[in-house]
Design a protein around this motif. Structure first.
Motif, PDB file in Angstrom:
ATOM      1  N   LEU A 115      60.309  85.117   0.273  1.00 11.66           N
ATOM      2  CA  LEU A 115      59.811  86.222  -0.534  1.00 11.66           C
ATOM      3  C   LEU A 115      58.703  86.939   0.222  1.00 11.66           C
ATOM      4  CD1 LEU A 115      59.924  87.725  -3.231  1.00 11.66           C
ATOM      5  CD2 LEU A 115      58.187  86.145  -4.083  1.00 11.66           C
ATOM      6  N   SER A 116      58.918  88.219   0.491  1.00 10.12           N
ATOM      7  CA  SER A 116      57.939  89.034   1.201  1.00 10.12           C
ATOM      8  C   SER A 116      57.155  89.862   0.182  1.00 10.12           C
ATOM      9  CB  SER A 116      58.647  89.961   2.192  1.00 10.12           C
ATOM     10  OG  SER A 116      57.726  90.834   2.807  1.00 10.12           O
ATOM     11  N   LYS A 117      55.871  89.551   0.042  1.00  8.65           N
ATOM     12  CA  LYS A 117      55.033  90.309  -0.872  1.00  8.65           C
ATOM     13  C   LYS A 117      54.604  91.615  -0.213  1.00  8.65           C
ATOM     14  CE  LYS A 117      53.411  86.253  -3.373  1.00  8.65           C
ATOM     15  NZ  LYS A 117      52.247  85.481  -3.863  1.00  8.65           N
ATOM     16  N   ARG A 118      54.536  92.652  -1.020  1.00  9.03           N
ATOM     17  CA  ARG A 118      54.348  94.005  -0.491  1.00  9.03           C
ATOM     18  C   ARG A 118      53.144  94.115   0.428  1.00  9.03           C
ATOM     19  NH1 ARG A 118      51.286  98.186  -1.744  1.00  9.03           N
ATOM     20  NH2 ARG A 118      50.375  97.064  -3.491  1.00  9.03           N
ATOM     21  N   GLU A 119      52.043  93.475   0.072  1.00 10.27           N
ATOM     22  CA  GLU A 119      50.795  93.668   0.827  1.00 10.27           C
ATOM     23  C   GLU A 119      50.645  92.687   1.984  1.00 10.27           C
ATOM     24  OE1 GLU A 119      50.136  90.693  -2.439  1.00 10.27           O
ATOM     25  OE2 GLU A 119      51.143  92.637  -2.204  1.00 10.27           O
ATOM     26  N   LEU A 179      60.323  89.967  11.685  1.00  9.08           N
ATOM     27  CA  LEU A 179      58.902  90.116  11.381  1.00  9.08           C
ATOM     28  C   LEU A 179      58.719  91.440  10.651  1.00  9.08           C
ATOM     29  CD1 LEU A 179      59.320  88.797  14.428  1.00  9.08           C
ATOM     30  CD2 LEU A 179      56.847  88.687  14.350  1.00  9.08           C
ATOM     31  N   VAL A 180      58.405  91.371   9.367  1.00  6.52           N
ATOM     32  CA  VAL A 180      58.247  92.566   8.529  1.00  6.52           C
ATOM     33  C   VAL A 180      56.758  92.796   8.292  1.00  6.52           C
ATOM     34  CG1 VAL A 180      58.745  93.607   6.293  1.00  6.52           C
ATOM     35  CG2 VAL A 180      60.487  92.219   7.441  1.00  6.52           C
ATOM     36  N   PRO A 181      56.235  93.964   8.643  1.00  7.10           N
ATOM     37  CA  PRO A 181      54.798  94.207   8.460  1.00  7.10           C
ATOM     38  C   PRO A 181      54.440  94.399   6.991  1.00  7.10           C
ATOM     39  CG  PRO A 181      55.866  96.198   9.242  1.00  7.10           C
ATOM     40  CD  PRO A 181      56.913  95.119   9.258  1.00  7.10           C
ATOM     41  N   ALA A 182      53.158  94.350   6.702  1.00  7.88           N
ATOM     42  CA  ALA A 182      52.680  94.617   5.351  1.00  7.88           C
ATOM     43  C   ALA A 182      53.028  96.044   4.941  1.00  7.88           C
ATOM     44  CB  ALA A 182      51.182  94.385   5.268  1.00  7.88           C
ATOM     45  N   ASN A 183      53.213  96.244   3.645  1.00  7.86           N
ATOM     46  CA  ASN A 183      53.498  97.562   3.074  1.00  7.86           C
ATOM     47  C   ASN A 183      54.793  98.158   3.623  1.00  7.86           C
ATOM     48  OD1 ASN A 183      51.026  97.608   1.527  1.00  7.86           O
ATOM     49  ND2 ASN A 183      49.965  98.003   3.470  1.00  7.86           N
ATOM     50  N   ALA A 184      55.741  97.307   3.961  1.00  7.20           N
ATOM     51  CA  ALA A 184      57.029  97.784   4.453  1.00  7.20           C
ATOM     52  C   ALA A 184      57.962  98.159   3.313  1.00  7.20           C
ATOM     53  CB  ALA A 184      57.686  96.729   5.328  1.00  7.20           C
ATOM     54  N   SER A 185      57.537  97.863   2.074  1.00  4.17           N
ATOM     55  CA  SER A 185      58.347  98.189   0.909  1.00  4.17           C
ATOM     56  C   SER A 185      57.421  98.460  -0.268  1.00  4.17           C
ATOM     57  CB  SER A 185      59.299  97.039   0.584  1.00  4.17           C
ATOM     58  OG  SER A 185      60.002  97.290  -0.614  1.00  4.17           O
ATOM     59  N   ARG A 186      57.909  99.259  -1.201  1.00  9.94           N
ATOM     60  CA  ARG A 186      57.098  99.577  -2.383  1.00  9.94           C
ATOM     61  C   ARG A 186      57.069  98.424  -3.375  1.00  9.94           C
ATOM     62  NH1 ARG A 186      59.609 104.309  -1.005  1.00  9.94           N
ATOM     63  NH2 ARG A 186      61.455 103.771  -2.249  1.00  9.94           N
ATOM     64  N   LEU A 224      63.708  88.305   1.531  1.00  9.83           N
ATOM     65  CA  LEU A 224      64.324  88.426   2.844  1.00  9.83           C
ATOM     66  C   LEU A 224      65.216  87.221   3.090  1.00  9.83           C
ATOM     67  CD1 LEU A 224      61.187  89.543   4.891  1.00  9.83           C
ATOM     68  CD2 LEU A 224      62.984  91.014   3.961  1.00  9.83           C
ATOM     69  N   THR A 225      66.354  87.444   3.742  1.00  7.28           N
ATOM     70  CA  THR A 225      67.245  86.351   4.102  1.00  7.28           C
ATOM     71  C   THR A 225      67.591  86.439   5.584  1.00  7.28           C
ATOM     72  OG1 THR A 225      69.227  87.619   3.493  1.00  7.28           O
ATOM     73  CG2 THR A 225      68.248  86.217   1.799  1.00  7.28           C
ATOM     74  N   PHE A 236      70.288  89.763   8.729  1.00 11.01           N
ATOM     75  CA  PHE A 236      69.010  89.808   8.025  1.00 11.01           C
ATOM     76  C   PHE A 236      69.196  90.678   6.785  1.00 11.01           C
ATOM     77  CE2 PHE A 236      67.814  89.019  12.469  1.00 11.01           C
ATOM     78  CZ  PHE A 236      67.053  87.873  12.315  1.00 11.01           C
ATOM     79  N   GLY A 237      68.925  90.064   5.625  1.00 14.91           N
ATOM     80  CA  GLY A 237      69.149  90.786   4.384  1.00 14.91           C
ATOM     81  C   GLY A 237      67.870  91.157   3.680  1.00 14.91           C
ATOM     82  N   PRO A 238      68.010  92.070   2.711  1.00 13.38           N
ATOM     83  CA  PRO A 238      69.259  92.641   2.199  1.00 13.38           C
ATOM     84  C   PRO A 238      69.862  93.671   3.149  1.00 13.38           C
ATOM     85  CG  PRO A 238      67.383  93.563   1.031  1.00 13.38           C
ATOM     86  CD  PRO A 238      66.833  92.492   1.921  1.00 13.38           C
ATOM     87  N   THR A 239      71.144  93.524   3.431  1.00 17.82           N
ATOM     88  CA  THR A 239      71.830  94.406   4.369  1.00 17.82           C
ATOM     89  C   THR A 239      71.730  95.860   3.934  1.00 17.82           C
ATOM     90  OG1 THR A 239      73.369  92.660   4.978  1.00 17.82           O
ATOM     91  CG2 THR A 239      74.081  94.914   5.394  1.00 17.82           C
ATOM     92  N   ASP A 240      71.446  96.687   4.912  1.00 16.46           N
ATOM     93  CA  ASP A 240      71.358  98.147   4.742  1.00 16.46           C
ATOM     94  C   ASP A 240      70.119  98.575   3.957  1.00 16.46           C
ATOM     95  OD1 ASP A 240      72.606 100.429   5.732  1.00 16.46           O
ATOM     96  OD2 ASP A 240      73.403 100.953   3.767  1.00 16.46           O
ATOM     97  N   ARG A 241      69.179  97.678   3.740  1.00 12.04           N
ATOM     98  CA  ARG A 241      67.934  98.056   3.080  1.00 12.04           C
ATOM     99  C   ARG A 241      67.034  98.751   4.098  1.00 12.04           C
ATOM    100  NH1 ARG A 241      64.983  96.772  -1.686  1.00 12.04           N
ATOM    101  NH2 ARG A 241      63.016  97.888  -1.491  1.00 12.04           N
ATOM    102  N   LYS A 242      66.570  99.956   3.770  1.00 17.25           N
ATOM    103  CA  LYS A 242      65.684 100.705   4.653  1.00 17.25           C
ATOM    104  C   LYS A 242      64.237 100.406   4.283  1.00 17.25           C
ATOM    105  CE  LYS A 242      65.125 105.237   6.804  1.00 17.25           C
ATOM    106  NZ  LYS A 242      63.655 105.164   6.894  1.00 17.25           N
ATOM    107  N   LEU A 243      63.454 100.081   5.291  1.00 18.24           N
ATOM    108  CA  LEU A 243      62.051  99.744   5.088  1.00 18.24           C
ATOM    109  C   LEU A 243      61.177 100.984   5.236  1.00 18.24           C
ATOM    110  CD1 LEU A 243      61.978  96.460   7.211  1.00 18.24           C
ATOM    111  CD2 LEU A 243      62.308  96.670   4.742  1.00 18.24           C
ATOM    112  N   ASP A 244      59.960 100.876   4.726  1.00 17.54           N
ATOM    113  CA  ASP A 244      58.994 101.967   4.871  1.00 17.54           C
ATOM    114  C   ASP A 244      58.158 101.825   6.137  1.00 17.54           C
ATOM    115  OD1 ASP A 244      59.829 103.043   2.456  1.00 17.54           O
ATOM    116  OD2 ASP A 244      58.391 101.862   1.301  1.00 17.54           O
ATOM    117  N   ALA A 245      58.392 100.766   6.883  1.00 17.81           N
ATOM    118  CA  ALA A 245      57.691 100.542   8.148  1.00 17.81           C
ATOM    119  C   ALA A 245      58.665  99.878   9.107  1.00 17.81           C
ATOM    120  CB  ALA A 245      56.444  99.672   7.945  1.00 17.81           C
ATOM    121  N   VAL A 246      58.330  99.890  10.361  1.00 19.26           N
ATOM    122  CA  VAL A 246      59.219  99.346  11.387  1.00 19.26           C
ATOM    123  C   VAL A 246      59.053  97.831  11.469  1.00 19.26           C
ATOM    124  CG1 VAL A 246      59.805  99.353  13.833  1.00 19.26           C
ATOM    125  CG2 VAL A 246      59.168 101.489  12.692  1.00 19.26           C
TER     126      VAL A 246
END
Length: 420
Positions: free
Chosen positions: A190-194, A209-216, A221-222, A245-255
């Motif tokens: 579970l990736s928390k937004r902050e 590796l998903v940065p902070a604030n990558a989603s609203r 994550l899988t 890496f899931g969810p497949t086709d999910r677009k993030l707000d950060a790289v």
């Protein structure tokens, strides 16, 4: 009632019509006991087997017309309502079963189990379980429309928290008697937004590796070694390894960053994302100290290490914000035999927003815990986009160090640990 007709296989060899079964009280057909007859069909669709003690034609089949003629035509026009169901048993071998999962791109904690096979499967023999956090739940399947050999879970299962998820599927070939029992695992986190989050495949060969604030909102994550959705048709081509890496086709707000372990024996290899059946190259670099290919992506999905000439284009990754990532590895060591893998250097990733042009980097510096400057890694103009810099400290003691990135009014800093 089940009737084994194996003993009559020689008599059934040339039978080309359906078989309908009735009951007789004795073998010589002197007294017939027929239950629930039907006269709606005017042609012979009922047959009677003459037993071994029949006076004239033992061990043979007779139509209802023949039986009626022997009984003063009392059964003319009648057909028995008994039906015999024949099952062809293919006992040669067990099938190949490929389990996987579908993850909801919006409500990301929900998944459905899916399974496929290059062979036709027996739906009634197909079963499965999903185990997560010590709880094992049954999985029911229905056939996927348009796919003869694919089945999907009839319910969605909710993943709670972090951990390993195990999918087990058991089944036979169509008309088969030998079962295949297949198990696959993937990791969920579970990736928390902050917060920045890292999730690795079960083998550890690939990490996201998903940065902070990558989603609203929060994301589940899988990470899976291989193709998480077996319904996805993939021409592997020159792909050396495939990860999901899931969810497949999910677009993030950060790289996000994807790291895949592989030796640098092919300089033409890049990380590529599967989109619409094609491999699209991601911005890729090679981290020699970790022996990993590093790619940048705003979209999750199926990723592989692919030869450049096998890609059908590239994915443009445009950072929307400034970002400074945690160095990797951390801790790191300058000694070759350390417990931390003996990495003589560490790599720091950072991103500069902008569609085109350059961004002025005031500096990227490293300080000790006394606030003393020990290294300047970046200074001056840099292209907008993703960057990485390798730091190989020399003659510095073990301890905690601070690295800081400044670009005008924006600044960020993180800690890293050096062990000798």
């Amino acid at each position: 009632m089940d009737i084994d007709l194996l003993d009559y296989r020689e008599q059934l060899t040339n039978l080309r019509t359906p078989i309908y079964v009735g009951l007789m009280e004795d073998d010589d057909d002197s007294v017939g006991t027929y239950v629930a007859v039907d006269h709606t069909y005017r042609r012979d669709v009922s047959f009677v087997y003459r037993g071994s003690n029949h006076p004239t034609n033992p061990n043979t089949w007779a139509t209802m017309t023949e039986v009626s003629a022997r009984n003063n035509n009392m059964f003319d026009g009648f057909n028995l309502m008994f039906r015999a169901v024949f099952e062809y048993s293919d006992s040669g071998r067990a099938p190949t079963i490929i389990p996987g999962y579908l993850q909801n791109p919006l409500f990301t904690e929900y998944i459905s189990v899916v399974t496929a096979s290059p062979e036709r499967l027996m739906p009634s023999n197909l079963s499965g379980t999903l185990t997560f956090g010590g709880t094992s739940l049954p999985v029911g399947f229905r056939q996927v429309p348009g796919f003869l050999t694919a089945f999907v879970d009839t319910t969605s299962h909710r993943l709670m928290g972090d951990g390993q998820v195990t999918i087990r599927v058991r089944g036979t070939r169509l008309y088969g008697v030998h079962y295949t029992d297949t198990t696959v695992v993937f990791h969920a986190r579970l990736s928390k937004r902050e917060q920045a989050t890292i999730v690795a495949t079960p083998s550890g060969a690939a990490r996201l590796l998903v940065p902070a604030n990558a989603s609203r909102d929060n994301l589940m994550l899988t990470a899976f070694d291989g193709l998480s959705n077996p319904l996805e048709a993939v021409e592997a081509g020159s792909a050396r390894a495939v990860y999901s890496f899931g969810p497949t086709d999910r677009k993030l707000d950060a790289v996000a960053t994807i790291r895949i372990k592989a030796p640098p024996d092919d300089a033409d290899a890049v990380l590529a994302l599967l989109r619409d059946g094609k491999w699209l190259a991601l911005p890729t670099s090679y981290d020699a100290s970790a022996r990993e290919f590093v790619g940048m992506t705003e979209r999750l999905g199926i990723v592989a290490l692919v030869l450049k000439e096998a890609t059908a284009g590239s994915v443009d990754v445009v950072p929307h914000t400034f970002a400074l990532s945690q160095n990797y590895p951390n801790p790191f060591s300058t000694e070759g035999g350390s417990a931390f893998g003996g990495n003589p250097s560490t790599v720091i990733h950072y991103q500069l927003p902008g569609m085109t042009g350059t961004v002025h980097v005031t500096f990227l510096r490293v300080y000790n815990m006394l606030g003393q400057l020990v290294a300047t890694l970046v200074e001056g103009e840099r292209e907008a986009g993703e960057h990485q810099v390798e730091w190989r400290p020399e003659n510095l003691p073990s301890g905690v160090y601070i690295y800081e990135l400044r670009t005008g009014a924006w600044r960020a800093s993180k800690r890293m640990t050096l062990i000798k």
